[in-house]
Design a protein around this motif. Structure first.
Motif, short mmCIF file in Angstrom:
data_model
loop_
_atom_site.label_atom_id
_atom_site.label_comp_id
_atom_site.label_asym_id
_atom_site.label_seq_id
_atom_site.Cartn_x
_atom_site.Cartn_y
_atom_site.Cartn_z
N PRO A 89 0.84 -1.20 0.00
CA PRO A 89 0.00 0.00 0.00
C PRO A 89 0.88 1.25 0.00
CG PRO A 89 -0.66 -1.52 1.75
CD PRO A 89 0.67 -1.99 1.23
N SER A 90 0.59 2.15 -0.92
CA SER A 90 1.39 3.36 -1.04
C SER A 90 0.64 4.38 -1.87
CB SER A 90 2.72 3.03 -1.73
OG SER A 90 3.32 4.21 -2.23
N PRO A 91 0.68 5.67 -1.47
CA PRO A 91 0.06 6.68 -2.34
C PRO A 91 0.77 6.77 -3.68
CG PRO A 91 1.11 7.70 -0.41
CD PRO A 91 1.23 6.22 -0.24
N VAL A 137 0.17 -0.38 -4.52
CA VAL A 137 -1.23 -0.04 -4.81
C VAL A 137 -1.68 1.13 -3.92
CG1 VAL A 137 -3.61 -0.87 -4.74
CG2 VAL A 137 -1.80 -2.40 -5.53
N SER A 138 -2.39 2.07 -4.53
CA SER A 138 -2.92 3.25 -3.82
C SER A 138 -4.44 3.24 -3.83
CB SER A 138 -2.43 4.52 -4.52
OG SER A 138 -3.14 5.66 -4.04
N LEU A 139 -5.03 3.68 -2.72
CA LEU A 139 -6.50 3.80 -2.68
C LEU A 139 -6.98 5.01 -3.45
CD1 LEU A 139 -7.71 2.96 0.92
CD2 LEU A 139 -7.37 1.45 -1.02
N GLY A 140 -6.18 6.06 -3.51
CA GLY A 140 -6.62 7.28 -4.16
C GLY A 140 -5.62 8.39 -3.91
N TYR A 142 -4.65 10.84 -2.01
CA TYR A 142 -4.58 11.49 -0.70
C TYR A 142 -3.61 10.65 0.12
CZ TYR A 142 -8.00 7.80 -0.20
OH TYR A 142 -8.64 6.59 -0.28
N LEU A 144 -2.40 8.71 3.62
CA LEU A 144 -2.69 8.10 4.93
C LEU A 144 -1.37 7.97 5.69
CD1 LEU A 144 -4.99 5.22 3.60
CD2 LEU A 144 -5.73 7.40 4.59
N GLY A 146 -0.26 5.32 7.13
CA GLY A 146 0.35 4.01 6.94
C GLY A 146 -0.58 3.14 6.11
N ALA A 150 -5.64 1.17 4.46
CA ALA A 150 -5.78 0.75 3.06
C ALA A 150 -5.97 -0.76 2.98
CB ALA A 150 -4.55 1.19 2.26
CL1 6GU Z 1 -2.56 2.40 -0.13
N1 6GU Z 1 -1.26 3.93 1.58
C1 6GU Z 1 -0.99 5.12 2.15
N2 6GU Z 1 -0.06 5.18 3.11
N3 6GU Z 1 -1.57 6.24 1.81
C2 6GU Z 1 -2.49 6.16 0.86
C3 6GU Z 1 -2.83 4.97 0.23
C4 6GU Z 1 -2.19 3.86 0.62
N4 6GU Z 1 -3.77 5.21 -0.68
C5 6GU Z 1 -4.01 6.51 -0.62
N5 6GU Z 1 -3.24 7.09 0.31
#
Ligand code: 6GU
Length: 269
Positions: A89-91, A137-140, A142, A144, A146, A150
């Motif tokens: 998980p990562s932006p 993979v990123s949720l969107g 913005y 988070l 950690g 996600a």
């Molecule tokens: Cl998957 N991880 C983090 N740390 N920040 C995020 C994200 C994931 N998706 C959106 N922002």
């Protein structure tokens, strides 16, 4: 399906014991293991982070605890299939979508590496490719603090696609994003609530008209809230009623895509 999650906050994943995902685990559909990254450290302080080479703000996760943890996860893989998928998980990752959820739902083994601070030493991501199919993979768009939140979202989105997790599989067909459109609005009793009436068509008993109205609402909502989805919607082989609905909303179909007709206003939103 087996899922392994590695985190320095294993308690963050406690909600995966609840509701449909918790039930799927009890039913043996989902074999989910959460690992504390710190249990793979060897120093007295159980250190997982250090300062970044090149300077700058924040801390970076050290490589060795991660390689120890991920080796243990890779060795736990069920069966003798291909490499497990490692989601990082990562932006800075590719976008998580319903299509990716469906892709992941057919895997035998998923692992999630929850980074904190400024991220994990990049060499871990490279090295992990020897043992996993690695996907940041990123949720969107913005940030988070950690990967844990996600992971809650991704495990729920994937888990509910596993056979037997959602009681009525038809629920999976008629929902937002299953066909590239947003879902239509829903109503229940009473028929009048605080002077607000349920749309009369839904009380008519005319199932053909109801289906047509719902479809129109899908296009209307998607046009208002997510015009980006409509731009890439495959309108090439739509039935006549759908084409009419799009035209009423101010769209022509050009090369199989809805295109806003000249002179029509941007949808209110
Ligand atoms: Cl998957 N991880 C983090 N740390 N920040 C995020 C994200 C994931 N998706 C959106 N922002």
């Amino acid at each position: 399906m087996r899922i392994d999650v590695v985190s320095i906050f294993p308690e963050y994943l406690a909600p995966l014991e609840l509701s449909l995902i918790g039930k799927a685990r009890q039913d043996g559909i989902l074999d989910l293991h959460v690992h504390d990254l710190r249990s793979y450290t060897t120093d007295r302080h159980r250190t997982v982070d250090d300062t970044p080479y090149g300077g700058g703000a924040g801390m970076v996760m050290k490589p060795e605890p991660w390689s120890q943890a991920l080796t243990a996860v890779a060795e736990a893989r069920p069966g003798h299939g291909g490499k497990p998928v490692l989601i990082v998980p990562s932006p800075a990752g590719e976008r998580f979508t319903q299509a990716l959820a469906h892709e992941l739902a057919v895997e035998e083994h998923l692992a999630f590496a929850c980074g904190r601070y400024e991220g994990i030493d990049e060499r871990v991501i490279e090295w992990a490719g020897d043992h996993f199919d690695v996907r940041p993979v990123s949720l969107g768009d913005y940030v988070l603090n950690g990967g844990e939140v996600a992971v809650l979202a991704m495990v729920e989105a994937v888990g509910r696609l596993l056979p037997g997790v959602v009681g009525n599989p038809e629920s999976l067909v008629e929902e937002s994003h299953s066909d590239g459109l947003l879902e239509y609005p829903v109503y229940t009793k009473p028929a009048v609530w605080r002077d607000r009436e349920v749309p009369a068509i839904l009380l008519s008993g005319n199932h053909g008209k109801i289906a047509q109205w719902r479809r129109h609402e899908q296009f209307r909502r998607t046009s208002e809230r997510r015009p980006d989805l409509l731009e890439v919607f495959d309108a090439g082989k739509l039935p006549k009623a759908d084409r009419l609905a799009l035209q009423e909303l101010g769209y022509d179909i050009v090369d199989g895509r809805p295109v806003r007709r000249q002179g029509t206003a941007e949808p209110a939103g």
